[in-house]
Motif scaffolding. Structure first.
Motif, PDB file in Angstrom:
ATOM      1  N   ALA A 115      16.811  12.045  -4.453  1.00 46.49           N
ATOM      2  CA  ALA A 115      15.871  12.074  -5.629  1.00 46.49           C
ATOM      3  C   ALA A 115      16.622  11.759  -7.017  1.00 46.49           C
ATOM      4  N   GLN A 116      17.911  12.598  -6.878  1.00 47.58           N
ATOM      5  CA  GLN A 116      18.562  12.614  -8.100  1.00 47.58           C
ATOM      6  C   GLN A 116      19.312  11.167  -8.311  1.00 47.58           C
ATOM      7  N   ALA A 117      19.613  10.398  -7.169  1.00 46.18           N
ATOM      8  CA  ALA A 117      19.991   9.057  -7.294  1.00 46.18           C
ATOM      9  C   ALA A 117      19.058   8.029  -7.414  1.00 46.18           C
ATOM     10  N   GLY A 118      17.783   8.231  -7.494  1.00 43.95           N
ATOM     11  CA  GLY A 118      16.710   7.301  -7.826  1.00 43.95           C
ATOM     12  C   GLY A 118      16.015   6.960  -6.684  1.00 43.95           C
ATOM     13  N   ILE A 119      16.221   7.269  -5.416  1.00 48.17           N
ATOM     14  CA  ILE A 119      15.427   6.876  -4.036  1.00 48.17           C
ATOM     15  C   ILE A 119      14.130   7.660  -4.356  1.00 48.17           C
ATOM     16  N   ALA A 120      12.958   6.926  -4.304  1.00 57.45           N
ATOM     17  CA  ALA A 120      11.594   7.168  -4.439  1.00 57.45           C
ATOM     18  C   ALA A 120      10.513   6.886  -3.517  1.00 57.45           C
ATOM     19  N   TYR A 164       6.365  12.160  17.007  1.00 56.17           N
ATOM     20  CA  TYR A 164       5.623  11.471  16.071  1.00 56.17           C
ATOM     21  C   TYR A 164       4.831  12.397  14.842  1.00 56.17           C
ATOM     22  N   SER A 165       4.175  13.392  15.717  1.00 60.03           N
ATOM     23  CA  SER A 165       3.423  14.383  14.758  1.00 60.03           C
ATOM     24  C   SER A 165       4.308  14.894  13.647  1.00 60.03           C
ATOM     25  N   SER A 166       5.489  15.211  13.714  1.00 62.11           N
ATOM     26  CA  SER A 166       6.268  15.715  12.721  1.00 62.11           C
ATOM     27  C   SER A 166       6.670  14.703  11.744  1.00 62.11           C
ATOM     28  N   LEU A 167       6.564  13.199  12.134  1.00 61.14           N
ATOM     29  CA  LEU A 167       6.891  12.262  11.198  1.00 61.14           C
ATOM     30  C   LEU A 167       5.821  12.230  10.203  1.00 61.14           C
ATOM     31  N   LEU A 168       4.571  12.151  10.906  1.00 61.42           N
ATOM     32  CA  LEU A 168       3.602  12.090   9.885  1.00 61.42           C
ATOM     33  C   LEU A 168       2.905  13.543   9.175  1.00 61.42           C
ATOM     34  N   GLY A 169       3.556  14.661   9.687  1.00 64.82           N
ATOM     35  CA  GLY A 169       3.257  15.895   8.712  1.00 64.82           C
ATOM     36  C   GLY A 169       4.162  16.496   8.101  1.00 64.82           C
ATOM     37  N   TRP A 170       5.031  17.341   8.817  1.00 65.46           N
ATOM     38  CA  TRP A 170       6.118  17.967   8.244  1.00 65.46           C
ATOM     39  C   TRP A 170       7.324  17.247   7.320  1.00 65.46           C
ATOM     40  N   GLU A 171       7.572  16.122   7.900  1.00 68.95           N
ATOM     41  CA  GLU A 171       8.455  15.145   7.141  1.00 68.95           C
ATOM     42  C   GLU A 171       7.965  14.611   5.997  1.00 68.95           C
ATOM     43  N   ARG A 172       6.626  14.054   6.134  1.00 73.67           N
ATOM     44  CA  ARG A 172       6.154  13.736   4.665  1.00 73.67           C
ATOM     45  C   ARG A 172       5.757  14.759   3.836  1.00 73.67           C
ATOM     46  N   PHE A 173       5.542  16.010   4.235  1.00 77.79           N
ATOM     47  CA  PHE A 173       5.539  16.980   3.105  1.00 77.79           C
ATOM     48  C   PHE A 173       6.946  17.234   2.527  1.00 77.79           C
ATOM     49  N   ARG A 174       7.776  17.408   3.432  1.00 77.75           N
ATOM     50  CA  ARG A 174       9.098  17.645   2.908  1.00 77.75           C
ATOM     51  C   ARG A 174       9.706  16.714   1.864  1.00 77.75           C
ATOM     52  N   ALA A 175       9.330  15.575   1.976  1.00 81.14           N
ATOM     53  CA  ALA A 175       9.780  14.432   1.026  1.00 81.14           C
ATOM     54  C   ALA A 175       9.011  14.864  -0.282  1.00 81.14           C
ATOM     55  N   SER A 176       7.544  14.818  -0.013  1.00 79.31           N
ATOM     56  CA  SER A 176       6.782  15.038  -1.324  1.00 79.31           C
ATOM     57  C   SER A 176       7.409  16.270  -2.244  1.00 79.31           C
ATOM     58  N   GLN A 177       8.067  17.156  -1.762  1.00 81.42           N
ATOM     59  CA  GLN A 177       8.441  18.303  -2.384  1.00 81.42           C
ATOM     60  C   GLN A 177       9.668  17.948  -3.076  1.00 81.42           C
ATOM     61  N   TYR A 178      10.086  16.810  -3.144  1.00 81.68           N
ATOM     62  CA  TYR A 178      11.308  16.296  -4.157  1.00 81.68           C
ATOM     63  C   TYR A 178      10.769  15.053  -4.717  1.00 81.68           C
ATOM     64  N   GLY A 179       9.439  14.561  -4.801  1.00 82.01           N
ATOM     65  CA  GLY A 179       9.074  13.576  -5.278  1.00 82.01           C
ATOM     66  C   GLY A 179       9.461  12.050  -4.718  1.00 82.01           C
ATOM     67  N   ILE A 180       9.482  12.314  -3.429  1.00 83.72           N
ATOM     68  CA  ILE A 180       9.713  11.132  -2.583  1.00 83.72           C
ATOM     69  C   ILE A 180       8.335  10.599  -1.771  1.00 83.72           C
ATOM     70  N   ARG A 181       7.894   9.503  -1.635  1.00 82.14           N
ATOM     71  CA  ARG A 181       6.975   9.040  -0.923  1.00 82.14           C
ATOM     72  C   ARG A 181       7.646   8.796   0.378  1.00 82.14           C
ATOM     73  N   HIS A 182       7.103   9.204   1.398  1.00 85.38           N
ATOM     74  CA  HIS A 182       7.513   9.193   2.875  1.00 85.38           C
ATOM     75  C   HIS A 182       6.414   8.373   3.646  1.00 85.38           C
ATOM     76  N   PHE A 183       6.875   7.412   4.370  1.00 88.21           N
ATOM     77  CA  PHE A 183       6.363   6.701   5.394  1.00 88.21           C
ATOM     78  C   PHE A 183       6.763   6.502   6.450  1.00 88.21           C
TER      79      PHE A 183
END
Length: 298
Positions: free
Chosen positions: A24-29, A52-71
């Protein structure tokens, strides 16, 4: 001028939360996390379902906690295609995940040892991508790379899949010309000391241009760098690559290839994601007693 970066191939489930902070600090959004080999064979279809469920759930949430959009991309990796019984079970469950919000591609799929089973399950997953009208992320083999890449492109052509919807990854100087000549998106993994490094990548863009070139880190549990994309952008700038070419290869092309072009306009309007680290996912937080960050999008 670039205001943010995209890493369209990174395995964050094997990285620490500290990496999200640095990214996030390096600008990866924006990131795309494809399903991949976990380092040892899985033994049942249930382990794939949970992953697969973790990619759609926890990991997406974890990224969002640092302002990163996760797909993410969902698929059966090439190594585990060689376990026929298990591979058949996984193919059966893939459609349930390919329709989920946040899934932007089938992948990463392709060859490893270039066996008959790998080819069979590559074809079956390409057929699913065509059925669900999804882009494809292709893993090219580490050994006999050119042979495997050429065979992969032949299969894609035989199945009548639009090359605009196929990203062929892990390219090197050995494969880039053939991939670009056939009209595919050519992605490059920037690893420390192997595959491609930032200096070589900058030279590739200088020679071939960036019109269909994509830079990613493929950072995982091995020796890799989650900041490879911004570091490569800096190297390109250092040798005089234009800002337009850097923008294409380190941001726009990936969003275009994976059907996320509208996200550019959205981010120009709304900027970064709002962050509220008081949020929980399944009663779990990314924090361990720290003061929660609360920031509006900007």
């Amino acid at each position: 001028m670039m205001t943010f970066f995209v890493d369209p191939h990174i395995h964050m489930s094997s990285r620490t939360t500290d990496d999200y902070v640095a990214m996030a600090q390096a600008g990866i959004a924006v990131i795309i996390e494809p399903a991949f080999w976990l380092g040892q064979p899985r033994t049942s279809a249930g382990t794939f379902i949970d992953y697969y469920s973790s990619l759609l759930g926890w990991e997406r949430f974890r990224a969002s906690q640092y302002g990163i959009r996760h797909f993410c991309a969902i698929g059966l990796n090439s190594k585990e295609s060689n376990n026929q019984r298990l591979a058949e079970e996984v193919i059966e469950i893939l459609p349930k995940f390919l329709i989920k919000e946040g899934v932007v591609a089938v992948g990463e799929i392709g060859f490893d040892e270039q066996t008959q089973l790998e080819e069979r399950f590559l074809q079956e997953q390409l057929a699913l991508a065509k059925e669900f009208d999804l882009p494809v992320m292709i893993h090219t083999p580490h050994r006999n790379k050119l042979k495997g890449t050429l065979r992969t492109m032949d299969i894609i052509q035989e199945l009548g899949i639009n090359v605009d919807k196929v990203v062929i990854d892990h390219n090197t100087e050995q494969t880039v010309k053939a991939v670009l000549e056939r009209g595919y998106w050519a992605a490059f993994t920037i690893y420390p000391e192997t595959k491609m490094d930032s200096e070589r990548m900058a030279r590739v863009v200088a020679e071939y241009g960036a019109d269909r070139v994509i830079v990613d880190s493929s950072a995982d549990w091995g020796y890799s760098d989650p900041l490879a994309v911004p570091k490569t952008a800096a190297q390109m700038q250092k040798i005089g690559i234009s800002q337009e070419q850097i923008y294409l290869s380190c941001c726009k092309n990936a969003l275009t290839a994976y059907g996320l072009s509208n996200l550019l306009g959205e981010m120009e309007t709304s900027g970064t994601l709002a962050v509220d680290q008081r949020n929980m996912y399944e009663n779990n937080s990314v924090l361990r007693g720290q003061q929660p960050r609360i920031e509006e999008g900007r």
